[in-house]
Write a protein that holds these residues in place. Structure first.
Motif, short mmCIF file in Angstrom:
data_model
loop_
_atom_site.label_atom_id
_atom_site.label_comp_id
_atom_site.label_asym_id
_atom_site.label_seq_id
_atom_site.Cartn_x
_atom_site.Cartn_y
_atom_site.Cartn_z
N GLY A 5 -36.49 -50.80 -4.91
CA GLY A 5 -36.31 -52.24 -5.71
C GLY A 5 -35.45 -51.96 -7.15
O GLY A 5 -35.29 -50.24 -7.30
N ILE A 6 -34.47 -52.32 -8.14
CA ILE A 6 -34.03 -51.65 -9.27
C ILE A 6 -34.78 -51.62 -10.15
O ILE A 6 -34.39 -50.76 -11.34
N ARG A 20 -27.79 -55.87 -7.17
CA ARG A 20 -28.04 -57.06 -8.22
C ARG A 20 -27.44 -58.24 -7.60
O ARG A 20 -26.51 -58.40 -7.31
N CYS A 21 -28.76 -58.99 -7.01
CA CYS A 21 -28.51 -60.33 -6.62
C CYS A 21 -29.11 -61.28 -7.05
O CYS A 21 -30.39 -61.33 -6.87
N TYR A 55 -41.04 -70.90 2.05
CA TYR A 55 -40.84 -69.39 3.15
C TYR A 55 -39.93 -68.78 2.33
O TYR A 55 -39.36 -67.61 2.18
N HIS A 56 -38.41 -69.14 2.39
CA HIS A 56 -37.17 -68.71 2.89
C HIS A 56 -37.45 -68.31 0.65
O HIS A 56 -36.57 -66.57 0.77
N ALA A 57 -37.81 -68.71 0.25
CA ALA A 57 -37.66 -67.93 -1.16
C ALA A 57 -38.86 -66.31 -1.44
O ALA A 57 -38.31 -66.03 -2.05
N LEU A 58 -40.04 -67.18 -0.62
CA LEU A 58 -40.86 -65.57 -1.23
C LEU A 58 -39.90 -64.89 0.10
O LEU A 58 -40.39 -63.64 -0.90
N ALA A 59 -39.53 -64.60 0.63
CA ALA A 59 -38.91 -63.89 1.28
C ALA A 59 -37.86 -63.09 0.50
O ALA A 59 -37.39 -61.45 0.35
N ALA A 60 -36.99 -64.01 -0.09
CA ALA A 60 -36.72 -63.31 -1.32
C ALA A 60 -37.09 -62.18 -2.45
O ALA A 60 -36.64 -61.18 -2.42
N ILE A 61 -38.26 -63.10 -3.40
CA ILE A 61 -38.96 -61.98 -3.63
C ILE A 61 -39.66 -60.73 -3.17
O ILE A 61 -40.00 -59.88 -3.58
N GLY A 93 -38.43 -59.55 -1.12
CA GLY A 93 -36.67 -58.40 -0.52
C GLY A 93 -36.60 -58.14 -1.84
O GLY A 93 -35.78 -57.15 -1.67
N GLY A 94 -36.77 -58.85 -2.65
CA GLY A 94 -36.78 -57.71 -4.42
C GLY A 94 -35.49 -58.80 -5.29
O GLY A 94 -34.32 -57.46 -5.64
N ALA A 95 -35.47 -59.65 -5.09
CA ALA A 95 -34.03 -60.80 -5.77
C ALA A 95 -33.84 -60.81 -7.18
O ALA A 95 -35.20 -60.52 -7.73
#
Lengths: 140, 587
Positions: B95-96, B353-354, B377-383, B385-387
């Motif tokens: 994470g950043i 940063r994305c 589910y897509h959103a959870l993966a993004a979170i 993943g640290g978006a």
């Protein structure tokens, strides 16, 4: 060569400002694999589409639209087709994203097949085979 | 590129120099290996031994084979400090920001568009009132393709999938009473030319409201891949010129609007068009590399100054753990690229940063409420993943642009993840999972491998000019369609457990407004009557000359916007100057 012995020629296009082409390229591949001749002309105005359909003597014109305005554009395209005398002999199809309520309206103005997302290659090919064979009979 | 080392070569050399300290000792690995072999022969069924690796197929998938179970034996070389580190610490895999979402929740940035500038202003304010923390402005097709609302091509397309913008006055109406110095705005300009035309209109609007440009937070897309390879269009300018306009925008914005992200390297639309998550990231990286090199040629040698405003845009789709893994992999890869290839010094320029938007292609027309589950589910993966920033697609995606109701559900999806699931309380919660770490490594290597392929082709501009990228996409989508039709890719309620009687739901869709089209036309007519025609001509001449002879086109567009030149007029100036290009089509 008699018309019915010739292969089926399909003109594929999108409205002038459509940004998406995933659908149209998918369909192009399916039709080519089924042995049809595919002419892809990309983004075009209804007038350009009809002009090319006349020049190419296309059996089928397929329009891919995902961003609305399908009724306005569809009406204009079929009005021009009638004006140029190709409406009766050409099968017009539309694929893409549109409200369910627009499907009967598109059929009413003269689209012989309307294909929302999840339509299969089989459905499209069968619609073309049936539609073109009946159009060719009526040409005789 | 010939004679030069590729990124892969550079990174391999540099990381080799650093040496490695594997997390697992040889003794521990030996013990695990013995246990594993015993378990394999005594407990695992024969059929599972034979099918130890399977390749899962899903929409937009990467087809990476998966084992039945992952253990330290799949991570024998894992070096905690070199590969993972700590959040906000090199290599940024975890994470950043040190405290990630505890410090600041991801920005909830739902797209708003469709309708008149005034209606869109209403939608933006509604979303902000309900807790959205950023603006994400979608443009209508005419505006995206740079046509004025009164050009014949625009018939049927004004205000349908976004908002129409012809001139500065439209920008003023859209952002009326929106605190643009506090709320960051993502303006979905798509193309470099479009960015050069539209973004200056935003700047003139800010100027008229008395808000200094250095206070403005936000981003534009400005990606030449979008213009030349992803989007279908009636007019294209050649990729090399388009790349130049992209870099003119970057140069102008970096110098004049310092808090603005001048590019959103757009993996999203390429992915959705039809690529794996690997190609999505490799192409964006290749573009970033050419930008860094071009800015250096233009005399901007401070790589940190250039890179700190570069941002990315990704499309998390169905393969949940792969999505998490590749966001982690990309953070490490961006860090290594900036540090080892470009010699960056500041952490910020090494941060990937994305913004992410959940996959629209993965949403279905059948039983559309299921899409709420898919998008979550897509959103959870993004979170996980640290978006940094998120748009959740709405359930009516296969019907229309989101209604007010579906748009609110998408925002609520984000808020539920943030406030109710507790996944935001711990940084990088999947870090250390044997499976996720193995996938992260696999994605890292595959992305770097595809980047190498592009560099060997002579770089991304050449890969687009030659049609390499377009061919790759076309073959992927045609192959994917076959797999959906054979059922190798399962789509619930469409080709898998399809209901015998598929009823179409009542989805409210936006109706085309002839009236809005008429109002936009009338407004343009008034503008053309009241502006100084001489000034308009003079500025269009300058723009054409700048395109042909050099100089910054964005600066020329800014002056044109000030005197009321419209979007379509500027588009034609670009096309006149650069000439048109035909994309290599591989239908």
């Amino acid at each position: 060569m008699a018309r019915e012995e010739k292969g089926i020629k399909v003109l594929l296009c999108q409205p002038p400002l459509e940004t998406h082409s995933r659908g149209v390229f998918t369909v192009a591949g399916i039709l080519r694999d089924a042995g049809m001749e595919v002419v892809y002309i990309g983004n075009s105005t209804p007038a350009q589409v009809i002009e090319t359909a006349v020049q190419e003597d296309a059996d089928v014109v397929g329009v891919s639209t995902l961003c609305g305005g399908e009724l306005v554009l569809g009406n204009e395209m079929l009005r021009l087709a009638e004006e140029k005398g190709i409406k009766e002999r050409t099968l017009f199809l539309m694929g893409g994203i549109f409200p369910p309520d627009d499907i009967p309206k598109l059929k009413q103005v003269g689209f012989g097949g309307v294909f929302p997302p999840a339509s299969t290659g089989k459905e499209i090919i069968s619609c073309i085979n049936t539609g073109v064979s009946s159009k060719r009979k009526s040409r005789k | 590129m010939s004679g030069k080392k590729t990124t892969k070569q550079i990174l391999m050399e540099k990381t080799k120099e650093r040496g490695r300290t594997p997390l697992y000792s040889p003794e521990a690995l030996q013990k695990i290996k013995e246990g594993f072999n015993g378990w394999m022969s005594s407990t695992v069924r024969e059929q599972d031994r034979e099918n130890w690796e399977v390749t899962p197929h899903t929409l937009l998938g990467s087809d990476i084979p998966r084992k039945l179970i992952y253990t330290p034996l799949d991570n024998t070389d894992l070096d905690y400090i070199e590969d993972l580190g700590f959040s906000e610490g090199e290599p940024y895999t975890r994470g950043i920001h040190a405290n990630m979402y505890r410090g600041q929740a991801f920005t909830m940035r739902q797209l708003s568009g469709a309708g008149s500038p005034e209606e869109v202003n209403g939608r933006i304010r509604m979303l902000l009132d309900h807790g959205a923390t950023g603006v994400n402005l979608a443009l209508d097709l005419a505006t995206v393709q740079m046509f004025d609302s009164d050009e014949p091509e625009s018939i049927g397309q004004v205000g349908t999938v976004g908002v129409p913008i012809d001139c500065v006055e439209d920008m003023e109406a859209i952002f009326k009473d929106v605190p643009i110095d506090k709320v960051s705005a993502s303006i979905v300009t798509h193309f470099p030319r479009n960015t050069a035309i539209i973004f200056p209109m935003y700047l003139v609007m800010a100027e008229r409201r008395g808000i200094p440009w250095d206070k403005l937070p936000g981003s534009v897309q400005n990606d030449f891949i979008m213009e030349n390879a992803v989007r279908s269009a009636i007019e294209y300018i050649p990729p090399r010129d388009c790349f130049r306009v992209q870099c003119d925008n970057i140069e102008f914005i970096r110098k004049n609007v310092p808090k603005w992200n001048y590019i959103t390297l757009n993996g999203y639309n390429l992915r959705e068009y039809g690529t794996s998550g690997v190609t999505e990231m490799a192409v964006a990286l290749a573009n970033a590399i050419e930008i860094m090199e071009e800015m250096d040629r233009r005399g901007y040698h401070d790589v940190d100054w250039v890179a700190e405003r570069m941002a990315f845009f990704w499309a998390p789709a169905n393969d949940f753990f792969e999505e998490v893994g590749r966001l982690r992999a990309m953070r490490k890869l961006w860090y290594q690229l900036m540090k080892y290839r470009f010699g960056a010094k500041k952490p910020r320029s090494m941060w990937m940063r994305c913004h992410v938007q959940t996959s629209g292609i993965s949403l279905m027309r059948e039983e559309p409420m299921n899409n709420i589950v898919r998008a979550a589910y897509h959103a959870l993966a993004a979170i996980l993943g640290g978006a940094q920033s998120l748009h959740v697609d709405s359930y009516d995606e296969a019907y229309s642009v989101p209604s007010e109701e579906s748009s609110l559900i998408s925002l609520r999806t984000q808020q539920i993840i943030e406030a109710e699931t507790m996944v935001t309380q711990v940084v990088d919660p999947l870090g250390g999972s044997f499976y996720v770490e193995a996938l992260t490594k696999e994605m890292f290597e595959r992305i770097l491998g595809e980047l190498d392929e592009i560099e060997n082709l002579g770089g991304i501009v050449k890969a687009v000019e030659s049609g390499w990228l377009q061919r790759k996409v076309t073959s992927t989508i045609q192959q994917e369609q076959k797999m959906v039709e054979t059922g190798d890719i399962k789509v619930v309620a469409q080709n898998y457990h399809r209901a015998s009687d598929v009823k179409l739901p009542q989805v409210k869709v936006q109706e085309y407004s002839e009236d809005l089209h008429k109002r936009m036309q009338e407004k343009l007519e008034r503008l053309r009557q009241h502006r100084d025609a001489k000034q308009v001509e003079k500025n269009l001449d300058t723009l054409r000359r700048t395109c042909k002879e050099g100089g910054n086109v964005t600066a020329a567009c800014l002056e044109a916007a000030r005197v009321g030149v419209t979007e379509g007029e500027m588009r034609r100036a670009f096309s006149d100057a650069f000439g048109l290009w035909r994309a290599p089509i591989y239908a």
